[in-house]
Scaffold this active site. Sequence first.
Site, short mmCIF file in Angstrom:
data_model
loop_
_atom_site.label_atom_id
_atom_site.label_comp_id
_atom_site.label_asym_id
_atom_site.label_seq_id
_atom_site.Cartn_x
_atom_site.Cartn_y
_atom_site.Cartn_z
N GLY A 47 -18.43 32.37 28.03
CA GLY A 47 -19.72 32.78 28.57
C GLY A 47 -20.28 31.59 29.34
O GLY A 47 -20.27 30.46 28.83
N ALA A 48 -20.76 31.85 30.56
CA ALA A 48 -21.07 30.75 31.47
C ALA A 48 -22.03 29.70 30.89
O ALA A 48 -21.71 28.50 30.88
CB ALA A 48 -21.59 31.33 32.78
N ARG A 89 -11.99 25.40 33.13
CA ARG A 89 -12.09 26.75 33.70
C ARG A 89 -12.81 26.65 35.05
O ARG A 89 -13.77 25.88 35.18
CB ARG A 89 -12.87 27.71 32.78
CG ARG A 89 -12.14 28.04 31.49
CD ARG A 89 -12.83 29.15 30.71
NE ARG A 89 -12.52 30.47 31.24
CZ ARG A 89 -13.13 31.60 30.84
NH1 ARG A 89 -14.10 31.54 29.95
NH2 ARG A 89 -12.79 32.77 31.35
N ASP A 238 -21.16 34.78 36.18
CA ASP A 238 -20.53 33.46 36.07
C ASP A 238 -20.85 32.57 37.27
O ASP A 238 -20.85 31.35 37.15
CB ASP A 238 -19.03 33.61 35.91
CG ASP A 238 -18.70 34.11 34.52
OD1 ASP A 238 -18.72 35.34 34.31
OD2 ASP A 238 -18.51 33.28 33.62
N ASN A 248 -18.43 38.04 37.94
CA ASN A 248 -18.59 38.25 36.49
C ASN A 248 -17.24 38.76 35.98
O ASN A 248 -16.29 38.98 36.76
CB ASN A 248 -19.73 39.23 36.20
CG ASN A 248 -20.10 39.27 34.72
OD1 ASN A 248 -20.30 38.23 34.10
ND2 ASN A 248 -20.15 40.46 34.14
O1 MRU Z 1 -14.14 34.95 30.23
P1 MRU Z 1 -15.50 34.91 29.63
O2 MRU Z 1 -15.59 35.63 28.32
O3 MRU Z 1 -16.05 33.50 29.58
O4 MRU Z 1 -16.41 35.71 30.66
C1 MRU Z 1 -17.79 35.79 30.41
C2 MRU Z 1 -18.54 36.65 31.34
O5 MRU Z 1 -18.02 37.17 32.31
C3 MRU Z 1 -20.02 36.78 31.08
O6 MRU Z 1 -20.49 38.04 31.49
C4 MRU Z 1 -20.77 35.70 31.87
O7 MRU Z 1 -20.24 34.43 31.60
C5 MRU Z 1 -22.22 35.70 31.58
S1 MRU Z 1 -22.60 35.03 30.00
C6 MRU Z 1 -24.27 35.03 29.78
#
Ligand code: MRU
Length: 352
Positions: A47-48, A89, A238, A248
């Site tokens: 999550g970002a 990442r 993201d 996203n």
């Molecule tokens: O691969 P991830 O689980 O890190 O992807 C996360 C997302 O796409 C979330 O929707 C995004 O980071 C927003 S978190 C508030």
Amino acid sequence: VAIETILWKGGVLQIIDQTLLPETCRHIELSDAAAVWEAIKSLRVRGAPAIGICAAYGVLVGVRERQPATQQAFLSALAESADYLATSRPTAVNLFWALDRMKCAGLEAAAELDPAARFARLEREAVALHEEDRQLCRAIGKHGAGLIREGDGVLTHCNAGGLATSAYGTALAVMYAAQEQGRRFRVFADETRPLLQGARLTAWELREAGIDVTLICDNVAAQVMKEGRIQLVVVGADRIAANGDTANKIGTYGVAVLAHAHGIPFYVAAPYSTFDPSLPDGAAIPIELRDAEEVTRGFGRNTAPDGIAVYNPAFDVTPAELIAGIVTEQGVLRAPFGESIGGMCRGEGGVL
Ligand code: MRU
């Protein structure tokens, strides 16, 4: 909602290992920069905003590990730790935003004569960034809550909740705030192939919070929209480019197209740290490609023939035209996004 995704106490960094959810909710300790890098890469923390916060503490433990005695050694440890964590990442811009903040704070900290004071200055920055995220999430919830009306069906994709941030979330903050205001509604959580953040994390988190949540396979989204069960879509982000194009979790773009086809408003919720005004549009956003095994044997068992070719992008980009609004800590940004985002980034406010 008391999920503490990331903890920093007495110089010890802990995260909830999200790969263990929903069976087990356990904190694990990350004691060096390599452990932080691995935790981000393997989605133990994801999550970002959460990636950014964790990386900020990662710089801290990376510097501490090297025990830099001189100003020069401190600056090298800072740069090396930040550059290393930046390779974990590529898509969520919050990672680079947090690392840049730590580098700036480190440059100031280097002026301190005492190594302990240098470290304390750096620590203050990581803690401040962590604390700031809590406030950002609360403000996003406050600005977005009115989007959810009594009795609505709300669809979300992936996990943009407390687990993806310091606490409370972005897209899910909108839901928590509407719940706090006393409205009842139902959330449909896309399971989110291939790693099931929607099923493992969002469904778990919303149920823990007492929100009415129904899990659907990703390919059920069109059907629930057609059945009239969805009045609103809210997702996280993201990285958001200057024109509002939004990266996203993979599958978000498809949800946006479906929402458009059914006349359902599609909203993104994100703090300022997720905007990247240096990129003119979504085509410039780097999209992470992940391991084929996540698709062919994501949870242990083979679900595809050995050696099959796999294309596994972790994110997609939703064009700004499909977005009804972007809920930020400063208010809801509307089209033309070039202007509203520009205004927000210049700190002009007045976006409501
Ligand atoms: O691969 P991830 O689980 O890190 O992807 C996360 C997302 O796409 C979330 O929707 C995004 O980071 C927003 S978190 C508030």
